[in-house]
Design a protein around this motif. Sequence first.
Motif, PDB file in Angstrom:
ATOM      1  N   TYR A  70       0.865  -1.183   0.000  1.00  0.00           N
ATOM      2  CA  TYR A  70       0.000   0.000   0.000  1.00  0.00           C
ATOM      3  C   TYR A  70       0.899   1.230   0.000  1.00  0.00           C
ATOM      4  CZ  TYR A  70      -3.866  -3.098   1.306  1.00  0.00           C
ATOM      5  OH  TYR A  70      -4.815  -4.099   1.326  1.00  0.00           O
ATOM      6  N   LYS A  71       0.607   2.168  -0.910  1.00  0.00           N
ATOM      7  CA  LYS A  71       1.457   3.347  -1.061  1.00  0.00           C
ATOM      8  C   LYS A  71       0.673   4.641  -0.884  1.00  0.00           C
ATOM      9  CE  LYS A  71       4.777   1.237  -4.291  1.00  0.00           C
ATOM     10  NZ  LYS A  71       5.437   1.379  -5.606  1.00  0.00           N
ATOM     11  N   TYR A  72       1.398   5.683  -0.445  1.00  0.00           N
ATOM     12  CA  TYR A  72       0.841   7.026  -0.454  1.00  0.00           C
ATOM     13  C   TYR A  72       0.725   7.495  -1.909  1.00  0.00           C
ATOM     14  CZ  TYR A  72       1.790   7.523   4.591  1.00  0.00           C
ATOM     15  OH  TYR A  72       1.813   7.377   5.952  1.00  0.00           O
ATOM     16  N   SER A  73       0.074   8.623  -2.109  1.00  0.00           N
ATOM     17  CA  SER A  73      -0.111   9.134  -3.467  1.00  0.00           C
ATOM     18  C   SER A  73       1.205   9.474  -4.146  1.00  0.00           C
ATOM     19  CB  SER A  73      -1.007  10.380  -3.440  1.00  0.00           C
ATOM     20  OG  SER A  73      -0.416  11.407  -2.653  1.00  0.00           O
ATOM     21  N   ASP A  74       2.262   9.765  -3.364  1.00  0.00           N
ATOM     22  CA  ASP A  74       3.554  10.105  -3.963  1.00  0.00           C
ATOM     23  C   ASP A  74       4.406   8.871  -4.256  1.00  0.00           C
ATOM     24  OD1 ASP A  74       4.379   9.296  -1.473  1.00  0.00           O
ATOM     25  OD2 ASP A  74       5.355  11.180  -0.922  1.00  0.00           O
ATOM     26  N   GLY A  75       3.873   7.678  -3.983  1.00  0.00           N
ATOM     27  CA  GLY A  75       4.599   6.447  -4.288  1.00  0.00           C
ATOM     28  C   GLY A  75       5.397   5.877  -3.140  1.00  0.00           C
ATOM     29  N   ALA A 292      -9.088   1.697   2.356  1.00  0.00           N
ATOM     30  CA  ALA A 292      -8.765   1.294   0.985  1.00  0.00           C
ATOM     31  C   ALA A 292      -9.383  -0.061   0.661  1.00  0.00           C
ATOM     32  CB  ALA A 292      -7.250   1.252   0.798  1.00  0.00           C
ATOM     33  N   ASN A 293      -9.319  -0.991   1.612  1.00  0.00           N
ATOM     34  CA  ASN A 293      -9.875  -2.326   1.378  1.00  0.00           C
ATOM     35  C   ASN A 293     -11.388  -2.285   1.190  1.00  0.00           C
ATOM     36  OD1 ASN A 293      -7.365  -3.517   1.521  1.00  0.00           O
ATOM     37  ND2 ASN A 293      -7.561  -4.148   3.653  1.00  0.00           N
ATOM     38  N   ARG A 294     -12.054  -1.415   1.929  1.00  0.00           N
ATOM     39  CA  ARG A 294     -13.507  -1.271   1.764  1.00  0.00           C
ATOM     40  C   ARG A 294     -13.837  -0.793   0.359  1.00  0.00           C
ATOM     41  NH1 ARG A 294     -16.002   2.063   6.724  1.00  0.00           N
ATOM     42  NH2 ARG A 294     -17.778   1.971   5.318  1.00  0.00           N
ATOM     43  N   GLU A 295     -13.035   0.115  -0.140  1.00  0.00           N
ATOM     44  CA  GLU A 295     -13.270   0.617  -1.487  1.00  0.00           C
ATOM     45  C   GLU A 295     -12.921  -0.438  -2.531  1.00  0.00           C
ATOM     46  OE1 GLU A 295     -11.727   4.546  -3.783  1.00  0.00           O
ATOM     47  OE2 GLU A 295     -12.663   4.821  -1.827  1.00  0.00           O
ATOM     48  N   GLY A 310       0.473 -10.085  -4.113  1.00  0.00           N
ATOM     49  CA  GLY A 310       1.018  -9.600  -5.376  1.00  0.00           C
ATOM     50  C   GLY A 310       0.450  -8.281  -5.851  1.00  0.00           C
ATOM     51  N   TRP A 311      -0.309  -7.591  -5.025  1.00  0.00           N
ATOM     52  CA  TRP A 311      -0.946  -6.336  -5.432  1.00  0.00           C
ATOM     53  C   TRP A 311      -0.117  -5.130  -4.981  1.00  0.00           C
ATOM     54  CZ3 TRP A 311      -5.397  -5.844  -8.281  1.00  0.00           C
ATOM     55  CH2 TRP A 311      -6.210  -6.973  -8.411  1.00  0.00           C
ATOM     56  N   THR A 312      -0.236  -4.064  -5.762  1.00  0.00           N
ATOM     57  CA  THR A 312       0.265  -2.753  -5.357  1.00  0.00           C
ATOM     58  C   THR A 312      -0.906  -1.788  -5.387  1.00  0.00           C
ATOM     59  OG1 THR A 312       2.497  -3.144  -6.215  1.00  0.00           O
ATOM     60  CG2 THR A 312       1.826  -0.853  -5.875  1.00  0.00           C
ATOM     61  N   PHE A 313      -1.276  -1.289  -4.228  1.00  0.00           N
ATOM     62  CA  PHE A 313      -2.399  -0.362  -4.113  1.00  0.00           C
ATOM     63  C   PHE A 313      -1.859   1.028  -3.811  1.00  0.00           C
ATOM     64  CE2 PHE A 313      -4.157  -4.430  -2.290  1.00  0.00           C
ATOM     65  CZ  PHE A 313      -4.915  -4.770  -3.402  1.00  0.00           C
ATOM     66  N   THR A 314      -2.196   1.994  -4.648  1.00  0.00           N
ATOM     67  CA  THR A 314      -1.791   3.373  -4.411  1.00  0.00           C
ATOM     68  C   THR A 314      -3.006   4.156  -3.941  1.00  0.00           C
ATOM     69  OG1 THR A 314      -0.091   3.235  -6.134  1.00  0.00           O
ATOM     70  CG2 THR A 314      -0.749   5.434  -5.404  1.00  0.00           C
ATOM     71  N   LEU A 315      -2.852   4.804  -2.794  1.00  0.00           N
ATOM     72  CA  LEU A 315      -3.950   5.560  -2.206  1.00  0.00           C
ATOM     73  C   LEU A 315      -3.868   7.029  -2.602  1.00  0.00           C
ATOM     74  CD1 LEU A 315      -3.871   2.892  -0.631  1.00  0.00           C
ATOM     75  CD2 LEU A 315      -4.342   4.173   1.460  1.00  0.00           C
ATOM     76  N   LEU A 522      -8.915   5.272  -3.175  1.00  0.00           N
ATOM     77  CA  LEU A 522      -8.119   4.393  -4.033  1.00  0.00           C
ATOM     78  C   LEU A 522      -7.732   5.109  -5.322  1.00  0.00           C
ATOM     79  CD1 LEU A 522      -6.986   1.501  -4.358  1.00  0.00           C
ATOM     80  CD2 LEU A 522      -9.103   0.926  -5.562  1.00  0.00           C
ATOM     81  N   GLN A 523      -6.430   5.202  -5.572  1.00  0.00           N
ATOM     82  CA  GLN A 523      -5.940   5.828  -6.796  1.00  0.00           C
ATOM     83  C   GLN A 523      -5.695   4.799  -7.887  1.00  0.00           C
ATOM     84  OE1 GLN A 523      -3.421   9.342  -6.336  1.00  0.00           O
ATOM     85  NE2 GLN A 523      -1.862   8.307  -7.559  1.00  0.00           N
ATOM     86  N   SER A 524      -5.115   3.639  -7.527  1.00  0.00           N
ATOM     87  CA  SER A 524      -4.895   2.570  -8.507  1.00  0.00           C
ATOM     88  C   SER A 524      -4.679   1.251  -7.779  1.00  0.00           C
ATOM     89  CB  SER A 524      -3.684   2.882  -9.398  1.00  0.00           C
ATOM     90  OG  SER A 524      -2.486   2.893  -8.637  1.00  0.00           O
ATOM     91  N   ALA A 525      -4.929   0.146  -8.506  1.00  0.00           N
ATOM     92  CA  ALA A 525      -4.720  -1.206  -7.976  1.00  0.00           C
ATOM     93  C   ALA A 525      -4.114  -2.047  -9.092  1.00  0.00           C
ATOM     94  CB  ALA A 525      -6.040  -1.804  -7.506  1.00  0.00           C
TER      95      ALA A 525
END
Length: 742
Positions: A70-75, A292-295, A310-315, A522-525
């Motif tokens: 899980y990442k912040y918006s800046d990566g 994020a998980n709820r979304e 194996g996921w990368t979630f950017t918030l 959630l910005q991307s998954a």
Amino acid sequence: MGRADARRAQAQESRRAAKSGGIRRLFTWKKLLGTFFGIVLLGMGAFGALYLYVDVPAANAMAERQSNVYKYSDGTVLARTGKGVNRQIVDLDEVPKKVQHAFVAAENKTFYKDQGVDLKGTTRGVLNTLSGKGKQGGSTITQQYVKNYYLTQAPTVSRKLQELVISLKIDQQMSKDEILAGYINTAYYGRGASGIQAAAQAYYGIDAKDLNVSQGAYLASLLQAPSQYDWATATDTGKKLVKERWAYTLRNMVEMDWLTEAEKAKLKFAHPQKPKPAAGMEGQTGYLVEAANRELEKQGVSEQDRDAGGWTFTLTIDKKRQQALEKAVDDQLESKLDREGNEVDSTVQAGATSVDPKTGKVVALYGGEDYVKHYFSNATRQDYQPASTFKPLVLAAALENESTTQDGSLIGLNTIYDGTSKRPVVGSDTPFSPQNQDDRSYGPISVQKAMNSSVNSVFAQMIVDVTPAKAKETALALGVPDKNFPERPAVTLGTMNASTWDMAGVYATLDNHGQKVTPHILQSAEHRDRTVNPEKPKREQAISRASADTVTKALTGVVDAGSGGAANSPAYDAAAKTGTSENNKSAWFAGYTPELTTVVALFGEGDGGRKQVSLTGTANSGRASGSGFPARIWADYTLGALGGGPGKTFDLQDVERGEVPAPPTPSDTPSEEPSESEEPTPSDTPSQTPSETPSETPTTPAPPTISPPATTPPTSPEIPPLPGDDDGQPGERPGGNGAAQQ
């Protein structure tokens, strides 16, 4: 007709007859049956070849499972989860026999007799897959075991066909007990638990060998929808469905002679214990990951999908603003609390949501003191009332519907109302006469000044002028959830339920000139096998720009000359509203600048979250109203989040001033100077001492105003919303009166 015509007609008839005869010869019953059986034989041959071709593969390499990032918006990295598999294999004989039967009763009553497959269910699953309905479709315990242990969760036709063939082979190679043991040891139960031993620990804090029938039936019921059916996080609908599934399981056990009716009658639903946060979720991290998980669930990425790793979630969370929000809460609240030595301080819970009003991105969120200490997020909880932060929405509804006062004057900021405390509303079938803060009467007062001082009697009359139904319609369009939201005058005081997340969306919509803003985190998954592009929120116009901008203008007055003065700063242009619920159980500050919308709230939470208690006495400061701690947190955070320099100013258009009638005759009521403290949502009864009917006349003489007092006393008090029960849902206590009673 000549001979030539006759010959032509005869020739045409002959051709038609020949053609018809040719079709009949082509589609005879014999040929149709032959074709059908040929297709069947061809299918059988193809399946036979598939049966010989497909071997039972090696088990899934669970040891290769990856973590999720899980990442912040800046990566930059916020958290890593799912590094290992929470599973401990147990022998079937360690699981009580009735618990084994509960799984069979819930999932596959014919398990001990079938051949390992359900052809009808599998066919339905294949058709659903081909039609784009994904994972829908029935299957046996054997098929589910094969999917979990040998294959993947991919909703493809090839996987379904493999599952069918391997299940047939497994059923021949393994005993039913071996298959059942494999199934309950590989199934995913939610809370990061794979297998029955991990599930027993996660939900009941015991080993699988110690599970009773009721607990086993709950765990078996979970398998249908682990996230939806987890009692700790389930919605009202989820709780209803899992209870029905639990009862269905027990009925099947009786039907299969695994349980007697007498035994079943004694069983009670086994409520699981609260979840324990995973390691690394301390502080605000767990709240952000949970949101994020709820979304992700709404976007189709289930808990089981995430558990595969194996996921990368950017918030959308802005790291600097997140830090600024945490610091503001620590500086303005936590540093002043004595959680160990003060009984009131130990009950205080803070929550906040901050949104970019142009995009709906949640840029900062505060869920509580610490995720490992308080698992329930105060930012998204919907079990408290938003109180007077709802009043601006009553004004918005009046503007949007071009509503008028009782004498026909168009409602706007300069419209004059009667601010007499405990004044009965006029024009409503439901009597209502709320008390103002400190029982203060204001006499004739403009809507702007009534908003500044949060005058209850004015907005009680205004919602009647608009009608509660139209006010609710506007509120729902802006984003208020339909939770405990009756269409009665009392809702003008914010007696429904909402979260800081909900109200941040509502106020962001006002900030965005009426264009709907839906908060999202959630910005991307991204996954090596799959990328999920979050749905973009709709950008429809919830209310007109003129209505939204007029409300914004009113709320700037609250900051400049009213109860929101603690947030006043030359560094930014601000609009806001305070709110304090009945008996000070919650305190709110909802505000925005042109660049940022933030809602901060305090909640009094006692008895481990099962009881709402008063915030009065927080940090030895008396009544903890919205104009106090929440406003100071908001101001501190906003200054830091905007960088401390001068911000943008509001661009307001077509502000509605309303119609002002001839001045009323002088009154001996106190002047309408704004009060520095804003009111709690009062009792729905007309005075501090409850009575059966509101007073026929106000406490102080009412001046002749646009909306004169009722000439006939109402016959019965309004029945307010029901109080919440222990899990925060609407209760069913006869005679309860919501805001007025404890």
